[in-house]
Design a protein around this motif. Structure first.
Motif, PDB file in Angstrom:
ATOM      1  N   PRO A 175       0.822  -1.218   0.000  1.00  0.00           N
ATOM      2  CA  PRO A 175       0.000   0.000   0.000  1.00  0.00           C
ATOM      3  C   PRO A 175       0.852   1.262   0.000  1.00  0.00           C
ATOM      4  O   PRO A 175       1.983   1.273   0.506  1.00  0.00           O
ATOM      5  CB  PRO A 175      -0.804  -0.129   1.311  1.00  0.00           C
ATOM      6  N   VAL A 176       0.312   2.313  -0.578  1.00  0.00           N
ATOM      7  CA  VAL A 176       0.965   3.617  -0.541  1.00  0.00           C
ATOM      8  C   VAL A 176       0.762   4.204   0.849  1.00  0.00           C
ATOM      9  O   VAL A 176      -0.372   4.376   1.308  1.00  0.00           O
ATOM     10  CB  VAL A 176       0.377   4.555  -1.616  1.00  0.00           C
ATOM     11  N   ARG A 177       1.858   4.509   1.518  1.00  0.00           N
ATOM     12  CA  ARG A 177       1.770   4.977   2.901  1.00  0.00           C
ATOM     13  C   ARG A 177       1.517   6.478   2.962  1.00  0.00           C
ATOM     14  O   ARG A 177       2.117   7.244   2.201  1.00  0.00           O
ATOM     15  CB  ARG A 177       3.053   4.590   3.650  1.00  0.00           C
ATOM     16  N   VAL A 178       0.630   6.863   3.858  1.00  0.00           N
ATOM     17  CA  VAL A 178       0.232   8.262   4.004  1.00  0.00           C
ATOM     18  C   VAL A 178       0.220   8.647   5.475  1.00  0.00           C
ATOM     19  O   VAL A 178       0.104   7.798   6.362  1.00  0.00           O
ATOM     20  CB  VAL A 178      -1.165   8.533   3.388  1.00  0.00           C
ATOM     21  N   ILE A 179       0.348   9.951   5.712  1.00  0.00           N
ATOM     22  CA  ILE A 179       0.202  10.531   7.045  1.00  0.00           C
ATOM     23  C   ILE A 179      -1.106  11.309   7.057  1.00  0.00           C
ATOM     24  O   ILE A 179      -1.472  11.927   6.038  1.00  0.00           O
ATOM     25  CB  ILE A 179       1.385  11.475   7.373  1.00  0.00           C
ATOM     26  N   GLY A 181      -3.712  14.067   7.052  1.00  0.00           N
ATOM     27  CA  GLY A 181      -3.531  15.429   6.583  1.00  0.00           C
ATOM     28  C   GLY A 181      -4.041  16.469   7.561  1.00  0.00           C
ATOM     29  O   GLY A 181      -4.698  16.153   8.563  1.00  0.00           O
ATOM     30  N   PRO A 182      -3.777  17.735   7.277  1.00  0.00           N
ATOM     31  CA  PRO A 182      -4.172  18.809   8.192  1.00  0.00           C
ATOM     32  C   PRO A 182      -5.678  18.969   8.324  1.00  0.00           C
ATOM     33  O   PRO A 182      -6.151  19.529   9.315  1.00  0.00           O
ATOM     34  CB  PRO A 182      -3.539  20.061   7.567  1.00  0.00           C
ATOM     35  N   GLN A 183      -6.442  18.475   7.346  1.00  0.00           N
ATOM     36  CA  GLN A 183      -7.910  18.496   7.446  1.00  0.00           C
ATOM     37  C   GLN A 183      -8.469  17.078   7.560  1.00  0.00           C
ATOM     38  O   GLN A 183      -9.585  16.801   7.123  1.00  0.00           O
ATOM     39  CB  GLN A 183      -8.535  19.205   6.241  1.00  0.00           C
ATOM     40  N   SER A 233       4.375  18.567  -1.459  1.00  0.00           N
ATOM     41  CA  SER A 233       4.351  17.467  -2.424  1.00  0.00           C
ATOM     42  C   SER A 233       3.748  16.240  -1.753  1.00  0.00           C
ATOM     43  O   SER A 233       4.162  15.862  -0.660  1.00  0.00           O
ATOM     44  CB  SER A 233       5.766  17.154  -2.917  1.00  0.00           C
ATOM     45  N   GLY A 234       2.777  15.624  -2.408  1.00  0.00           N
ATOM     46  CA  GLY A 234       2.112  14.462  -1.841  1.00  0.00           C
ATOM     47  C   GLY A 234       0.816  14.780  -1.123  1.00  0.00           C
ATOM     48  O   GLY A 234       0.114  13.853  -0.701  1.00  0.00           O
ATOM     49  N   SER A 235       0.478  16.072  -0.977  1.00  0.00           N
ATOM     50  CA  SER A 235      -0.822  16.423  -0.379  1.00  0.00           C
ATOM     51  C   SER A 235      -1.942  15.784  -1.191  1.00  0.00           C
ATOM     52  O   SER A 235      -1.936  15.841  -2.420  1.00  0.00           O
ATOM     53  CB  SER A 235      -1.019  17.941  -0.360  1.00  0.00           C
ATOM     54  N   ILE A 236      -2.911  15.171  -0.499  1.00  0.00           N
ATOM     55  CA  ILE A 236      -4.059  14.565  -1.178  1.00  0.00           C
ATOM     56  C   ILE A 236      -5.275  15.426  -0.906  1.00  0.00           C
ATOM     57  O   ILE A 236      -5.851  15.406   0.191  1.00  0.00           O
ATOM     58  CB  ILE A 236      -4.309  13.115  -0.714  1.00  0.00           C
ATOM     59  N   GLN A 237      -5.647  16.225  -1.893  1.00  0.00           N
ATOM     60  CA  GLN A 237      -6.825  17.083  -1.794  1.00  0.00           C
ATOM     61  C   GLN A 237      -8.064  16.306  -2.218  1.00  0.00           C
ATOM     62  O   GLN A 237      -7.992  15.429  -3.086  1.00  0.00           O
ATOM     63  CB  GLN A 237      -6.677  18.306  -2.698  1.00  0.00           C
ATOM     64  N   VAL A 238      -9.196  16.660  -1.609  1.00  0.00           N
ATOM     65  CA  VAL A 238     -10.457  16.028  -1.994  1.00  0.00           C
ATOM     66  C   VAL A 238     -11.472  17.125  -2.317  1.00  0.00           C
ATOM     67  O   VAL A 238     -12.024  17.755  -1.417  1.00  0.00           O
ATOM     68  CB  VAL A 238     -11.004  15.109  -0.888  1.00  0.00           C
ATOM     69  N   THR A 262      -1.307  12.980   3.392  1.00  0.00           N
ATOM     70  CA  THR A 262      -0.111  13.322   2.619  1.00  0.00           C
ATOM     71  C   THR A 262       0.657  12.041   2.337  1.00  0.00           C
ATOM     72  O   THR A 262       0.923  11.263   3.257  1.00  0.00           O
ATOM     73  CB  THR A 262       0.802  14.284   3.405  1.00  0.00           C
ATOM     74  N   VAL A 263       1.016  11.811   1.082  1.00  0.00           N
ATOM     75  CA  VAL A 263       1.795  10.624   0.726  1.00  0.00           C
ATOM     76  C   VAL A 263       3.186  10.741   1.334  1.00  0.00           C
ATOM     77  O   VAL A 263       3.856  11.765   1.204  1.00  0.00           O
ATOM     78  CB  VAL A 263       1.898  10.472  -0.801  1.00  0.00           C
ATOM     79  N   ALA A 264       3.624   9.697   2.027  1.00  0.00           N
ATOM     80  CA  ALA A 264       4.971   9.678   2.595  1.00  0.00           C
ATOM     81  C   ALA A 264       5.998   9.816   1.475  1.00  0.00           C
ATOM     82  O   ALA A 264       5.834   9.260   0.386  1.00  0.00           O
ATOM     83  CB  ALA A 264       5.190   8.377   3.363  1.00  0.00           C
ATOM     84  N   SER A 265       7.073  10.547   1.760  1.00  0.00           N
ATOM     85  CA  SER A 265       8.053  10.844   0.709  1.00  0.00           C
ATOM     86  C   SER A 265       8.663   9.580   0.118  1.00  0.00           C
ATOM     87  O   SER A 265       9.023   9.561  -1.063  1.00  0.00           O
ATOM     88  CB  SER A 265       9.153  11.758   1.257  1.00  0.00           C
ATOM     89  N   ILE A 266       8.749   8.502   0.878  1.00  0.00           N
ATOM     90  CA  ILE A 266       9.322   7.260   0.359  1.00  0.00           C
ATOM     91  C   ILE A 266       8.478   6.678  -0.771  1.00  0.00           C
ATOM     92  O   ILE A 266       8.994   6.021  -1.675  1.00  0.00           O
ATOM     93  CB  ILE A 266       9.486   6.214   1.496  1.00  0.00           C
ATOM     94  N   ASP A 267       7.166   6.932  -0.761  1.00  0.00           N
ATOM     95  CA  ASP A 267       6.273   6.333  -1.748  1.00  0.00           C
ATOM     96  C   ASP A 267       5.851   7.287  -2.857  1.00  0.00           C
ATOM     97  O   ASP A 267       5.173   6.872  -3.797  1.00  0.00           O
ATOM     98  CB  ASP A 267       5.013   5.787  -1.052  1.00  0.00           C
TER      99      ASP A 267
END
Length: 324
Positions: A175-179, A181-183, A233-238, A262-267
């Motif tokens: 899976p693509v790892r994410v943290i 997000g601020p919202q 970079s990697g922010s996931i907006q909806v 936010t997509v982790a920089s490694i992925d």
């Protein structure tokens, strides 16, 4: 001095280096490569430093001639590479002489490819970098995509051996790892279950600014409009459509849609290289985990670069060291 002629240009062919820093307050994101590790490997293969500028392309490279002898290397994925019709291989360096035509065909297992040339592309730096930023029209050659007939200067080629990557730098899997997000709290438990439990598909709606994903609509119970705030970079907006949008190298610096993760920089390079139509899932990790993974990836890349091997004279004369 003009050192490289572009005889045929593939889609999204641009000059890229490591990108700009310290320009977000001016509304200019960093730009730079979509796949940083592949760009760094290409530079090291030809004896360049990390930050020297290369040519980045999407799907197809193009045709190229040089005015003086240079080393070249192609990375990013697997493509048909020829010099005057003779096959060459990716992830190795080779000699290109004046009058010879280098052709880079279709990438078969990736989206973004890199052509590094010894000495690096030496277009004038703009705001501290040579990277082309298409949205603002700065950097590279006139801030635009390259086209047939364009000519670019190269820096001085330093003496160095031909090299090959013998221990591949492997991309993460799973899976693509994410943290979060601020919202993240704009989305209720049901939305998070969909986001983490369902598959998404990489859409054809993609460029250096963003990648749109197809799949279940992710609804923000707190609404899909916010007071614009900063992006990374990697922010996931909806947006209101519920279709997640992953911001990439040329993202806008602020945005008015809630960011679920936010997509982790490694992925992020792996996501950039995912073929259109590929399926993916997300997995939440902590910021500490993401930082640990990033450090480990940086160390793995250092090991891969230190493990580049000199090609034998026979291999150089034959034009390669085996199949890709």
């Amino acid at each position: 001095m003009t050192d490289i002629l572009i005889k045929q240009a593939g889609p999204m062919l641009t000059v890229q280096d490591l990108g700009r820093t310290g320009m977000l307050h001016r509304g200019v994101s960093g730009s730079g490569p979509m796949d940083g590790p592949s760009m760094r490997i290409a530079n090291h293969l030809v004896g360049n430093d990390d930050g020297q500028a290369v040519l980045e392309f999407a799907h197809v490279g193009g045709h190229f001639e040089v005015a003086r002898p240079v080393r070249f290397a192609v990375t990013g994925g697997t493509a048909e590479i020829t010099v005057d019709g003779e096959r060459r291989h990716g992830w190795e360096s080779f000699l290109l002489l004046p009058g010879q035509v280098l052709k880079i065909g279709v990438m078969r297992d990736a989206v973004w490819g890199y052509l590094a040339l010894s000495g690096g592309i030496e277009t004038p730096p703009v705001l501290g970098a040579r990277s082309t930023h298409l949205r603002t029209g700065i950097g590279g050659l006139e801030g635009r995509r390259l086209a047939a007939g364009d000519r670019l200067p190269l820096g001085l080629t330093r003496p160095a051996p031909m090299m090959a990557l013998t221990r591949p730098f492997r991309r993460p899997i799973g899976p693509v790892r994410v943290i979060r997000g601020p919202q993240g709290d704009h989305f209720d438990a049901s939305a998070w279950r969909d986001f983490l439990g369902m598959e998404f598909v990489v859409s054809a709606s993609r460029d250096r600014m963003a990648q749109m994903l197809e799949g279940p609509a992710v609804r923000a119970v707190a609404g899909h409009d916010i007071v614009s705030d900063g992006t990374v970079s990697g922010s996931i907006q909806v947006p209101a459509s519920g279709r997640p949008i992953v911001l990439m190298a040329e993202r806008q610096t602020t945005g008015g849609y809630p960011k679920i993760a936010t997509v982790a920089s490694i992925d992020l390079p792996r996501l950039a290289q995912a073929m259109t139509g590929a399926s993916l899932r997300f997995k939440v990790i902590s910021q500490d985990e993401a930082e640990t993974l990033s450090i480990a990836q940086s160390q793995a890349l250092t090991v891969a670069l230190s493990g580049l091997e000199k090609k034998s004279d026979i291999a150089c004369l034959r034009g390669g060291m085996g199949d890709e």
